[in-house]
Motif scaffolding. Structure first.
Motif, PDB file in Angstrom:
ATOM      1  N   ASP A   5       0.769  -1.052   0.234  1.00 40.32           N
ATOM      2  CA  ASP A   5      -0.001   0.435  -0.288  1.00 40.32           C
ATOM      3  C   ASP A   5       0.731   1.289  -0.220  1.00 40.32           C
ATOM      4  N   PHE A   6       2.105   1.256   0.429  1.00 40.91           N
ATOM      5  CA  PHE A   6       2.508   2.634   0.477  1.00 40.91           C
ATOM      6  C   PHE A   6       4.003   1.875   0.600  1.00 40.91           C
ATOM      7  N   THR A   7       5.593   2.533  -0.286  1.00 45.95           N
ATOM      8  CA  THR A   7       6.679   2.429  -0.847  1.00 45.95           C
ATOM      9  C   THR A   7       7.308   2.070   0.525  1.00 45.95           C
ATOM     10  N   LEU A   8       8.218   1.045  -0.251  1.00 47.44           N
ATOM     11  CA  LEU A   8       9.313   0.877   0.935  1.00 47.44           C
ATOM     12  C   LEU A   8      10.156   1.862   1.260  1.00 47.44           C
ATOM     13  N   ALA A   9      10.444   2.595   0.753  1.00 45.49           N
ATOM     14  CA  ALA A   9      10.777   4.260   1.890  1.00 45.49           C
ATOM     15  C   ALA A   9      10.042   4.833   2.529  1.00 45.49           C
ATOM     16  N   GLU A  10       9.245   4.323   2.527  1.00 46.23           N
ATOM     17  CA  GLU A  10       7.944   5.702   3.246  1.00 46.23           C
ATOM     18  C   GLU A  10       8.134   4.653   3.922  1.00 46.23           C
ATOM     19  N   PHE A  11       8.030   2.754   4.051  1.00 48.78           N
ATOM     20  CA  PHE A  11       8.264   2.437   5.679  1.00 48.78           C
ATOM     21  C   PHE A  11       9.062   2.667   6.657  1.00 48.78           C
ATOM     22  N   ALA A  12      10.432   2.262   5.661  1.00 48.58           N
ATOM     23  CA  ALA A  12      11.858   2.598   5.986  1.00 48.58           C
ATOM     24  C   ALA A  12      12.190   3.779   7.249  1.00 48.58           C
ATOM     25  N   ASP A  13      10.679   4.935   6.321  1.00 53.89           N
ATOM     26  CA  ASP A  13      11.010   6.328   7.287  1.00 53.89           C
ATOM     27  C   ASP A  13       9.893   6.261   8.358  1.00 53.89           C
ATOM     28  N   ARG A  14       9.096   5.687   8.552  1.00 55.50           N
ATOM     29  CA  ARG A  14       8.707   5.369   9.393  1.00 55.50           C
ATOM     30  C   ARG A  14       9.555   4.151  10.447  1.00 55.50           C
ATOM     31  N   LEU A  15       9.896   3.182   9.868  1.00 57.57           N
ATOM     32  CA  LEU A  15      11.077   2.541  11.553  1.00 57.57           C
ATOM     33  C   LEU A  15      11.728   3.362  10.813  1.00 57.57           C
ATOM     34  N   GLY A  16      12.340   4.274  10.665  1.00 61.43           N
ATOM     35  CA  GLY A  16      13.799   5.427  10.910  1.00 61.43           C
ATOM     36  C   GLY A  16      12.918   6.151  12.221  1.00 61.43           C
ATOM     37  N   ARG A  17      11.718   6.612  12.202  1.00 66.11           N
ATOM     38  CA  ARG A  17      11.589   7.596  13.143  1.00 66.11           C
ATOM     39  C   ARG A  17      11.125   7.092  14.422  1.00 66.11           C
ATOM     40  N   VAL A  18      10.684   6.258  13.901  1.00 67.54           N
ATOM     41  CA  VAL A  18      10.440   4.995  15.658  1.00 67.54           C
ATOM     42  C   VAL A  18      11.935   4.484  16.672  1.00 67.54           C
ATOM     43  N   ARG A  19      13.229   4.850  16.084  1.00 64.41           N
ATOM     44  CA  ARG A  19      14.277   4.356  16.539  1.00 64.41           C
ATOM     45  C   ARG A  19      15.271   5.681  16.975  1.00 64.41           C
ATOM     46  N   ALA A  20      14.695   6.555  16.113  1.00 64.34           N
ATOM     47  CA  ALA A  20      14.850   7.966  16.587  1.00 64.34           C
ATOM     48  C   ALA A  20      14.234   8.192  17.757  1.00 64.34           C
ATOM     49  N   ARG A  21      13.210   7.679  18.226  1.00 62.74           N
ATOM     50  CA  ARG A  21      12.301   8.053  19.400  1.00 62.74           C
ATOM     51  C   ARG A  21      12.834   7.595  20.642  1.00 62.74           C
ATOM     52  N   MET A  22      12.534   6.014  19.730  1.00 62.38           N
ATOM     53  CA  MET A  22      13.741   5.052  21.166  1.00 62.38           C
ATOM     54  C   MET A  22      14.527   5.212  21.519  1.00 62.38           C
ATOM     55  N   ALA A  23      15.770   5.491  20.743  1.00 62.30           N
ATOM     56  CA  ALA A  23      17.451   6.292  21.649  1.00 62.30           C
ATOM     57  C   ALA A  23      16.619   7.730  22.625  1.00 62.30           C
ATOM     58  N   GLU A  24      15.968   8.838  21.777  1.00 67.02           N
ATOM     59  CA  GLU A  24      15.764   9.721  22.499  1.00 67.02           C
ATOM     60  C   GLU A  24      15.015   9.897  24.137  1.00 67.02           C
ATOM     61  N   ARG A  25      13.982   8.398  24.323  1.00 64.70           N
ATOM     62  CA  ARG A  25      14.113   7.524  25.492  1.00 64.70           C
ATOM     63  C   ARG A  25      14.833   6.472  26.655  1.00 64.70           C
ATOM     64  N   GLY A  26      16.198   6.395  25.160  1.00 57.25           N
ATOM     65  CA  GLY A  26      16.741   5.095  25.777  1.00 57.25           C
ATOM     66  C   GLY A  26      16.657   3.605  25.972  1.00 57.25           C
ATOM     67  N   LEU A  27      15.585   3.774  25.314  1.00 55.15           N
ATOM     68  CA  LEU A  27      14.658   2.648  24.707  1.00 55.15           C
ATOM     69  C   LEU A  27      16.086   1.491  23.659  1.00 55.15           C
ATOM     70  N   ASP A  28      16.000   0.805  24.324  1.00 58.92           N
ATOM     71  CA  ASP A  28      16.821  -0.484  23.973  1.00 58.92           C
ATOM     72  C   ASP A  28      15.847  -1.565  22.740  1.00 58.92           C
ATOM     73  N   TRP A  29      14.088  -1.900  23.427  1.00 65.49           N
ATOM     74  CA  TRP A  29      13.839  -2.390  22.738  1.00 65.49           C
ATOM     75  C   TRP A  29      11.893  -1.515  22.836  1.00 65.49           C
ATOM     76  N   LEU A  30      11.558  -2.262  21.865  1.00 61.37           N
ATOM     77  CA  LEU A  30      10.049  -1.288  22.011  1.00 61.37           C
ATOM     78  C   LEU A  30       9.403  -2.307  21.790  1.00 61.37           C
ATOM     79  N   ILE A  31       7.897  -3.059  22.337  1.00 62.76           N
ATOM     80  CA  ILE A  31       7.020  -4.005  22.203  1.00 62.76           C
ATOM     81  C   ILE A  31       6.142  -3.278  21.477  1.00 62.76           C
ATOM     82  N   ALA A  32       5.408  -3.392  20.764  1.00 63.84           N
ATOM     83  CA  ALA A  32       4.839  -2.644  20.427  1.00 63.84           C
ATOM     84  C   ALA A  32       3.045  -3.791  20.375  1.00 63.84           C
ATOM     85  N   VAL A  33       1.783  -3.562  20.860  1.00 67.11           N
ATOM     86  CA  VAL A  33       0.624  -4.134  20.285  1.00 67.11           C
ATOM     87  C   VAL A  33       0.127  -3.997  19.748  1.00 67.11           C
TER      88      VAL A  33
END
Length: 384
Positions: A5-33
């Motif tokens: 439904d969306f390009t691989l680039a858009e999915f990659a951008d979303r994941l990159g932003r999630v990991r950047a936010r995880m780094a800001e919060r000092g998280l090693d893992w995020l469990i999405a439910v």
């Protein structure tokens, strides 16, 4: 397939932003439910939210790993961007937390700093407590807002989906108006709307249609019944349509025959409150501001005691039982509006003792300078 439904680039951008936010919060893992979080990152459309499921997101470049009930494994493998999919249960009962524990030990989650989504509807309290005990109460933080807040601003491709869904809503409402007459049952009218939406390739919206008439018109979220409409009825309809899971909603007020003075008063108040909200919306404005604008109009009309809930909320990809996102247009909101957000406009007035209520529902795209109304159907009171 959903992952297309969306390009691989858009999915990659979303994941990159999630990991950047995880780094800001000092998280090693995020469990999405939340299924909307899993959908946003992997494209999964699987009907797996009825049982325990989660997506494991590492802070670095770890593979995206899904744990789901065994019956959904094939769909995740075929239609999502998950790198690895693990199933539990199969043909027999299995504790999903035991299956999760095996994954957690295998991939080094134990002892790590972990963010956990704790979403309404999708995580059983017993499962939450078991996850917290397994991972360590001092190592787990509530990260329910991490992906939810990143999803609020819609990309151009996401906006296109919501515009498509909004056009479908217009068609459904046009069909409703064409069928609206004394003698028609609420259920038959709802069926006509659904027939139109499905024939026009709308997905099934996360929340069912609300349709009330006559003495039920004070019900704020009443489901349609076999009641047949009669001359003199006042009523309300609300429904959603979807394109690639992205939801648009619409709601209108109707009268069968000339409305009474009180009916017109309620409708006019809600219409002015809605207009005040739209006028207050633009990028940079606190989400509480349009809500307060609606409150002022309703209060000035002497109807504040009958304003029953928030004035709107953000919309995105939805899964049952709700299509709402995390941003609410209400006094306690900590959010600020940004360009690219899509929010509903729906300040309500429902008076139980009078058996009357009114609500108009529209969606707007927040822009730098204001709000773009997405529906093309008249917002006037529908009079048959």
């Amino acid at each position: 397939m959903a992952k297309e439904d969306f390009t691989l680039a858009e999915f990659a951008d979303r994941l990159g932003r999630v990991r950047a936010r995880m780094a800001e919060r000092g998280l090693d893992w995020l469990i999405a439910v939340h299924p909307a979080s899993i959908h946003w990152l992997t494209g999964s459309d699987a009907k797996s939210y009825q049982e325990f499921q989660c997506l494991l997101i590492g802070a670095a470049s770890e593979p995206l790993r899904i744990l789901t009930r065994h019956g959904e494994v094939n769909e995740f493998e075929t239609c999502s961007l998950a790198d690895e999919v693990f199933g539990f249960g199969g043909g027999e009962t299995e504790d999903p937390i035991a299956a999760f524990a095996r994954l957690a030990r295998r991939h080094g989650l134990l002892g790590s700093r972990i963010g956990l989504e704790v979403p309404a509807f999708y995580l059983h309290p017993y499962h939450y407590l078991a996850l917290r005990d397994l991972l360590g109460p001092d190592r787990v933080v509530d990260a329910s807002d991490l992906i939810a807040d990143l999803k609020l601003v819609k990309s151009a491709a996401e906006q296109a989906c919501i515009r498509e869904a909004s056009a479908l809503c217009d068609k459904g409402l046009e069909r409703f108006i064409a069928e609206l007459r004394p003698g028609a049952s609420e259920l038959a009218l709802a069926g006509a709307v659904y027939e139109t939406l499905l024939k026009q390739d709308s997905g099934i919206a996360a929340s069912p249609i609300n349709l009330v008439s006559g003495p039920r018109s004070a019900f704020s979220h009443g489901a349609p019944t076999g009641r047949r409409l009669a001359a003199g009825d006042f009523g309300n309809i609300e429904f959603g349509a979807t394109a690639k899971r992205y939801t648009a909603t619409i709601g209108r007020q109707f009268a069968l025959g000339p409305p009474t003075r009180r009916m017109r008063e309620l409708y006019d108040t809600v219409r002015r409150a809605s207009d005040a909200m739209i006028a207050a919306i633009r990028a940079g404005v606190p989400a509480s501001v349009p809500h307060e604008a609606a409150k002022r109009v309703i209060t000035a009309a002497g109807l504040e005691p009958y304003r029953v809930h928030l004035s709107g909320y953000s919309l995105g990809p939805g899964f049952p039982p709700s299509w709402a996102e995390s941003l609410a247009l209400i006094g306690a909101s900590a959010h600020r509006l940004e360009a690219g957000m899509v929010v509903t406009i729906e300040p309500p007035v429902f008076i139980g003792k009078e058996g009357l209520g009114a609500r108009i529902i529209d969606n707007v795209l927040v822009t730098e300078t204001g709000a773009e109304l997405l529906s093309g159907v008249s917002r006037d009171l529908i009079i048959v």
